[in-house]
Design a protein around this motif. Structure first.
Motif, short mmCIF file in Angstrom:
data_model
loop_
_atom_site.label_atom_id
_atom_site.label_comp_id
_atom_site.label_asym_id
_atom_site.label_seq_id
_atom_site.Cartn_x
_atom_site.Cartn_y
_atom_site.Cartn_z
N GLY A 234 9.84 4.95 -14.60
CA GLY A 234 9.06 5.30 -15.78
C GLY A 234 7.93 4.34 -16.10
O GLY A 234 7.39 4.34 -17.20
N MET A 235 7.54 3.55 -15.10
CA MET A 235 6.45 2.61 -15.36
C MET A 235 5.18 3.05 -14.64
O MET A 235 5.23 3.71 -13.60
N ARG A 236 4.07 2.64 -15.19
CA ARG A 236 2.79 3.02 -14.62
C ARG A 236 2.20 1.90 -13.77
O ARG A 236 2.40 0.72 -14.05
N ILE A 237 1.43 2.30 -12.76
CA ILE A 237 0.73 1.35 -11.91
C ILE A 237 -0.76 1.53 -12.17
O ILE A 237 -1.25 2.65 -12.07
N PRO A 238 -1.51 0.53 -12.49
CA PRO A 238 -1.11 -0.87 -12.59
C PRO A 238 -0.83 -1.32 -14.04
O PRO A 238 -0.59 -2.50 -14.24
N GLN A 239 -0.88 -0.40 -14.99
CA GLN A 239 -0.75 -0.82 -16.38
C GLN A 239 0.54 -1.61 -16.65
O GLN A 239 0.51 -2.65 -17.30
N ASP A 240 1.66 -1.09 -16.14
CA ASP A 240 2.93 -1.77 -16.39
C ASP A 240 3.27 -2.77 -15.29
O ASP A 240 3.75 -3.86 -15.55
N VAL A 241 3.02 -2.34 -14.07
CA VAL A 241 3.31 -3.21 -12.93
C VAL A 241 2.20 -3.05 -11.90
O VAL A 241 1.81 -1.94 -11.57
N SER A 242 1.71 -4.17 -11.41
CA SER A 242 0.76 -4.12 -10.30
C SER A 242 1.53 -4.09 -8.99
O SER A 242 2.62 -4.66 -8.89
N VAL A 243 0.98 -3.41 -7.98
CA VAL A 243 1.63 -3.36 -6.67
C VAL A 243 0.58 -3.65 -5.60
O VAL A 243 -0.55 -3.17 -5.69
N ALA A 244 0.96 -4.45 -4.63
CA ALA A 244 0.03 -4.75 -3.54
C ALA A 244 0.74 -4.63 -2.20
O ALA A 244 1.96 -4.81 -2.11
N GLY A 245 -0.02 -4.31 -1.18
CA GLY A 245 0.54 -4.15 0.15
C GLY A 245 -0.07 -5.13 1.14
O GLY A 245 -0.58 -6.19 0.76
N PHE A 246 -0.01 -4.76 2.42
CA PHE A 246 -0.55 -5.60 3.48
C PHE A 246 -0.80 -4.71 4.69
O PHE A 246 0.03 -3.86 5.00
N ASP A 247 -1.93 -4.89 5.32
CA ASP A 247 -2.35 -4.21 6.56
C ASP A 247 -3.57 -3.31 6.34
O ASP A 247 -4.39 -3.17 7.24
N ASP A 248 -3.63 -2.69 5.18
CA ASP A 248 -4.67 -1.69 4.93
C ASP A 248 -4.65 -0.58 5.96
O ASP A 248 -5.63 -0.32 6.65
N LEU A 249 -3.53 0.08 6.04
CA LEU A 249 -3.44 1.25 6.91
C LEU A 249 -4.30 2.36 6.33
O LEU A 249 -4.63 2.33 5.13
N PRO A 250 -4.66 3.34 7.13
CA PRO A 250 -5.60 4.36 6.68
C PRO A 250 -5.20 5.05 5.39
O PRO A 250 -6.05 5.41 4.58
#
Lengths: 398, 398
Positions: free
Chosen positions: B326-342
DNA sequence: CTGTTAGCGCATTCAT
DNA sequence: ATGAATGCGCTAACAG
């Protein structure tokens, strides 16, 4: 320098033939001798000479897996699955037992490279070849493929098709696993129609591939059955040729970047085949193509309420284009894909698509290639495609 | 039955040796004879016998590309790129000239299969081997790999690492292309810190892989530099061992499904290394793991304002978990990845991540394997990782 | 169950 | 520039 079978034989005090028999395991050998031989192998760190072995036996343990684009998970999943059945589940011995060497060959969708790889595999006297993904329908290339595959089959190479229709004059020597692309495409569009959509755009794949054609045929079957877009009744809905305009690097419209928007008006506006063609744009199976084709579609027909993409990757590009035009999915425009790749469920909203059991199909193809499984009756099995209804499709506004 | 070199020689009225020379092209042959021979080859539809050729020449035209998971585009992209440099750009002749046969081998991340494939390749007297992706840090396996690779190198096989650190005692015979995972990880977390985040969860990969360790090290470097989470100052932040709890099928916590939530309290609450470990969850590099690990993380620390994932695929799972809570991205939680896949740019919101030039690296590895390009000075080149700031990260609330 | 005998098809010396 | 001879390392009949 390099230790040979003879060296092992000498150390184990047996004949070379016996060592060979132990290593190949397909011949009765006394347990005690076997053990002695194996110890010698370990002691000497002996590694079989593959080429010599293949030459003498007139077969090799190579299995080729041809894919159009290994960077695309569609192929990666099938190829990986096939390899689990071929490369051996890793018997843990680490000594590389009876497994075969599954080799994935990336054709990049090029007919020439496809043939080149086949020749390379033929050279290696490959034990089997698995061809995955849509075939190219150019008659000349098809003839060349048929001839080449016949030669391979002749030489004892097992041929398996996976997600690819068998060649027209294909020998009975091949087993084919083919996806129900047409049925899947039909059900997907039926779903949209049942939601109330009437103006549906279609972002198709490259025109010359069987996969493209079959999915598009299914789409048009559904439209026709619903009496949409074919009031004119003319033409074969299965043929993606015609004024449908391709998109992407090889746009024939020239470098002017307009994408070659055609000024076709068709005999009777909505209801003619021409109208369906106007709602169809061809392009490569990639994200960028989906993006550009969708922009083109939206330009041609701003009133479309749904867009069907050739596959999930293209659908992602389509989603991006829709959003960049300031429209919401699915409130303003519904979007659907095909394949149900792993990322599709994570799209926002989750992508409505057609699930293809890629892993299962690949694994089965691998087993067929290994002779672990009997070919389906008639050599052809059609694999069902399952409609996955998710959040990216909804009734049209109003 | 099968046409041989001798047959071609007879038809061209030359000796077998001459035919061989024509085919290999590395020897002076009169133009007229060459032509005669080539015509005979075409007439007879002759295909070189690879095994025989390899046996006589003591080398083969096989190049192996080892990947952990070919269904993952991370590997698919690199492997495909490498293959473009190896399989030959398709000279169009269709006659399969001097190209080598690039074969992709899918280890599934299993150490045994990695070694097995190496043995298989050794058997085939492969011309080169490209090893991609993170290595396993188990000392025993590393020793086995070092030994095996040394033998391969001995036998003349060129060894290239791609996106993988060189082995500790690696010979100078190998070229290594390694990604700046640590630097990328550091910059990513620095970005989050600069946005104002202080409680950052980390969904790590499998503990024993170099890629996992380096990315995590970078993350902790950034935290430490900002004075976050290491007030205790104890322990080596680079070691992912300890109470950090793995997730997924191989949960050691047993079949009870609790995911083994540890009851560690640490010496000093926020500010200790224990705290950082509590904010780290390990699991496989897949979507499901990202989903489950994130749920676990949110359970342990409901106040995290950002989650860094081991890679983009895992990040997608993390996004799904965050939303399902029930949380929003990025307002409630930021999320980051790795690789930058397509697909990462198409996530909604688009994923902030670290771009790795996978295609370029793979292509370069392919060139190195072919000897088309000189190894970097010292045999090792570090490839830069670029921070891609997009919509999935934003300042924390409040 | 094990040893002996022949090639498998080609790349390479050497000659010429 | 070309031909003749040799052997790469192994498997597959055959014996025994």
């Amino acid at each position: 320098m390099t230790v040979t079978l003879a060296d092992v034989a000498a150390r184990a005090r047996v004949s070379p033939a016996t060592v060979s028999r132990v290593l190949n395991g397909n011949y009765p050998v006394a347990a005690s001798t076997r053990e002695r031989v194996l110890r010698a192998v370990d002691d000497l760190d002996y590694v079989l000479n593959g080429p010599a072995s293949s030459l003498a036996a007139a077969t090799s343990d190579l299995v080729g897996i041809l894919v159009n684009d290994i960077a695309d998970p569609f192929f990666g999943i099938m190829a990986g699955a096939a390899q689990t059945q071929i490369g051996g589940p890793g018997d843990g011995s680490g000594r590389a037992g009876g497994e075969k060497l599954a080799v994935i060959c990336n054709t990049g969708g090029s007919p020439e490279r496809e043939l080149t790889y086949l020749t390379l595999l033929q050279r290696q006297r490959a034990a089997a070849v698995v061809l995955t993904g849509g075939a190219i329908e150019d008659p000349e290339h098809q003839a060349a493929m048929t001839a080449k595959l016949a030669k391979l089959a002749d030489a004892g190479t097992r041929i398996v098709f996976c997600g690819r229709p068998p060649l027209p004059e294909g020998d009975a020597l091949v087993a084919a696993l083919t996806f129900d692309n047409r049925g899947g495409g039909r059900r997907l569009t039926e779903h949209l129609i049942s939601l109330g959509h009437r103006r549906i755009g279609y972002v198709a794949g490259p025109p010359e591939r069987t996969t493209t054609r079959h999915r598009l045929e299914g789409h048009r079957e559904a439209l026709r059955a619903a009496g949409i877009g074919f009031a004119g009744g003319a033409g074969d809905p299965g043929t993606p040729e015609g004024p449908a305009v391709p998109v992407g690097p090889e746009v024939p419209g020239g470098p002017d970047g307009t994408g070659g928007v055609d000024d076709l008006h068709g005999p009777g506006g909505l209801g003619s085949l021409g109208e369906q063609e106007r709602l169809t744009v061809h392009g490569p199976y990639d994200r960028r193509s989906g993006y550009e084709a969708t922009l083109e579609l939206l330009r041609r027909a701003p009133d479309v309420t749904a867009i069907v993409a050739a596959n999930d990757t293209v659908a992602l590009g389509a989603c991006a284009a829709v959003r960049d035009q300031g429209m919401r999915i699915p409130q303003d425009v519904s979007v659907a894909g095909f394949d149900d790749l792993p990322f599709s469920v994570d799209a926002v909203p989750a992508l409505t698509t057609v699930r293809l059991p890629l892993f299962e199909a690949g694994a089965r193809a691998g087993r067929l290639a290994m002779g672990k499984e009997n070919p389906p009756p008639g050599g052809i099995a059609t694999i069902a495609a399952e409609l996955m209804i998710r959040g990216s499709t909804a009734p049209p506004r109003g």
